[in-house]
Design an enzyme around this catalytic site. Sequence first.
Site, PDB file in Angstrom:
ATOM      1  N   ASN A 239       0.896  -1.187   0.103  1.00 58.31           N
ATOM      2  CA  ASN A 239      -0.028   0.076   0.079  1.00 58.31           C
ATOM      3  C   ASN A 239       0.848   1.239  -0.046  1.00 58.31           C
ATOM      4  O   ASN A 239       1.919   1.354   0.479  1.00 58.31           O
ATOM      5  CB  ASN A 239      -1.004   0.014   1.316  1.00 58.31           C
ATOM      6  CG  ASN A 239      -0.275  -0.058   2.521  1.00 58.31           C
ATOM      7  OD1 ASN A 239       0.719  -0.795   2.759  1.00 58.31           O
ATOM      8  ND2 ASN A 239      -0.688   0.557   3.472  1.00 58.31           N
ATOM      9  N   MET A 240       0.370   2.365  -0.494  1.00 53.15           N
ATOM     10  CA  MET A 240       0.924   3.224  -0.676  1.00 53.15           C
ATOM     11  C   MET A 240       0.025   4.805  -0.594  1.00 53.15           C
ATOM     12  O   MET A 240      -1.158   4.851  -1.010  1.00 53.15           O
ATOM     13  CB  MET A 240       1.630   3.744  -2.121  1.00 53.15           C
ATOM     14  CG  MET A 240       2.602   2.775  -2.575  1.00 53.15           C
ATOM     15  SD  MET A 240       3.172   2.703  -4.482  1.00 53.15           S
ATOM     16  CE  MET A 240       4.133   4.356  -4.317  1.00 53.15           C
ATOM     17  N   GLU A 241       0.650   5.588   0.346  1.00 47.66           N
ATOM     18  CA  GLU A 241      -0.074   6.977   0.537  1.00 47.66           C
ATOM     19  C   GLU A 241       0.766   8.145   0.451  1.00 47.66           C
ATOM     20  O   GLU A 241       1.963   7.967   0.417  1.00 47.66           O
ATOM     21  CB  GLU A 241      -0.624   6.656   2.404  1.00 47.66           C
ATOM     22  CG  GLU A 241      -1.169   5.699   2.437  1.00 47.66           C
ATOM     23  CD  GLU A 241      -1.086   5.483   4.246  1.00 47.66           C
ATOM     24  OE1 GLU A 241      -1.702   4.365   4.657  1.00 47.66           O
ATOM     25  OE2 GLU A 241      -0.376   6.218   5.016  1.00 47.66           O
TER      26      GLU A 241
ATOM     27  N   CYS B 181     -10.275  -5.008   1.133  1.00 47.00           N
ATOM     28  CA  CYS B 181     -11.445  -4.155   1.144  1.00 47.00           C
ATOM     29  C   CYS B 181     -12.564  -4.250   0.026  1.00 47.00           C
ATOM     30  O   CYS B 181     -12.219  -4.918  -0.985  1.00 47.00           O
ATOM     31  CB  CYS B 181     -11.131  -2.926   1.553  1.00 47.00           C
ATOM     32  SG  CYS B 181     -10.330  -2.086   0.082  1.00 47.00           S
TER      33      CYS B 181
ATOM     34  N   HIS C 272      -3.808   0.642  -2.795  1.00 49.97           N
ATOM     35  CA  HIS C 272      -4.068  -0.689  -1.669  1.00 49.97           C
ATOM     36  C   HIS C 272      -2.991  -1.580  -2.299  1.00 49.97           C
ATOM     37  O   HIS C 272      -2.652  -1.819  -3.489  1.00 49.97           O
ATOM     38  CB  HIS C 272      -5.421  -0.997  -1.913  1.00 49.97           C
ATOM     39  CG  HIS C 272      -6.369  -0.028  -1.263  1.00 49.97           C
ATOM     40  ND1 HIS C 272      -7.574  -0.519  -0.700  1.00 49.97           N
ATOM     41  CD2 HIS C 272      -6.663   1.461  -1.567  1.00 49.97           C
ATOM     42  CE1 HIS C 272      -8.186   0.797  -0.445  1.00 49.97           C
ATOM     43  NE2 HIS C 272      -7.781   1.616  -1.113  1.00 49.97           N
TER      44      HIS C 272
ATOM     45  N   CYS D  54     -10.906  -3.067  -3.267  1.00 49.54           N
ATOM     46  CA  CYS D  54      -9.973  -4.290  -4.001  1.00 49.54           C
ATOM     47  C   CYS D  54     -10.607  -5.376  -4.434  1.00 49.54           C
ATOM     48  O   CYS D  54     -10.460  -5.554  -5.554  1.00 49.54           O
ATOM     49  CB  CYS D  54      -8.991  -4.589  -2.832  1.00 49.54           C
ATOM     50  SG  CYS D  54      -7.698  -3.127  -2.448  1.00 49.54           S
TER      51      CYS D  54
ATOM     52  N   GLU E  79      -3.399  -4.855  -2.746  1.00 48.81           N
ATOM     53  CA  GLU E  79      -3.738  -5.740  -3.956  1.00 48.81           C
ATOM     54  C   GLU E  79      -3.841  -5.073  -5.222  1.00 48.81           C
ATOM     55  O   GLU E  79      -3.337  -5.527  -6.461  1.00 48.81           O
ATOM     56  CB  GLU E  79      -5.279  -6.064  -3.812  1.00 48.81           C
ATOM     57  CG  GLU E  79      -5.408  -6.995  -2.274  1.00 48.81           C
ATOM     58  CD  GLU E  79      -5.795  -6.061  -1.031  1.00 48.81           C
ATOM     59  OE1 GLU E  79      -6.181  -6.521  -0.113  1.00 48.81           O
ATOM     60  OE2 GLU E  79      -5.302  -4.869  -1.019  1.00 48.81           O
TER      61      GLU E  79
END
Length: 294
Positions: free
Chosen positions: A89-91, A129, A102, A132, A104
């Site tokens: 995951n990346m923010e 989630c 996300h 995804c 996935e």
Amino acid sequence: MHARFHTAFAALPENLSSALEPFLRHDDFPAMFTAAEVAQAKQATGLDNDALAFALLPLAAACSVTPISHFNVGAIARGTSGNLYFGANMEFAGAPMQQTVHAEQSAVTHAWLRGETRLASITVNYTPCGHCRQFMNELTSGTALDIHLPDRDVATLGDYLPHSFGPKDLDITTLLMDKVDHGFTLKNADTLAAHALDACNQSHAPYSKSHSGVALETHNGKQFAGRYAENAAFNPSLPPLQAALILLNLCGEDCLKVRRAVLVEQEGALITQNDATRATLKALGCADVTTLNC
């Protein structure tokens, strides 16, 4: 070995760390294993496909970029080729939440960008989630995709997404990960623009027909391209910038060190990636963004 792997690698069983060390010792480890490398690791450790994917999750999660949540999620996508692809995951601090990636999505996109055309399974350290699940429903593997989670029996995407809405409901036959070439051209494109054009030509946008691709150049001169991945439910669509950032990150580069970017999108398209691309890159410290129409 890239510094981000040190802690996770140190916690691996000795036989697994010994098997993986020849690959991970290099700073430019591509966050994937070919089918031949997978077979080598399985022989050295006695692990089967599923057990090996679970064992690799801490390494995948170590690739997470989470300045907001500090919650790392790792995923391993297994292609029908036998290759294994990391995802994380990346923010992006300073950008809207909608721009996040996300794990996935990361693993799926990573496999797609490396030429995989169908996935056999995806292994994740936390339950996918709804976002995804819908994203994965766009894939060539469809609801038959196996999903592996810790301490649960294997189940299909169809089990996790019953009564699903997807491409077939809109009479779409070209699916995400199908090989395509839209045939767009540019005049006088430099190398970075050519990479963005190639990504645009392989993008998946059967609903809006608004094809696009992004190419990024880092401070050390490396270049990474990403394709737009549209979704039948629209909101789970993945922008081309995020696809490029996925590859950049998994290859060990820093998202805050993007020097230059090129967005190529179809002239007269119904939707544009321009404003969102520029805003997210600005949050990452990159102001040199060129938009070209093909």
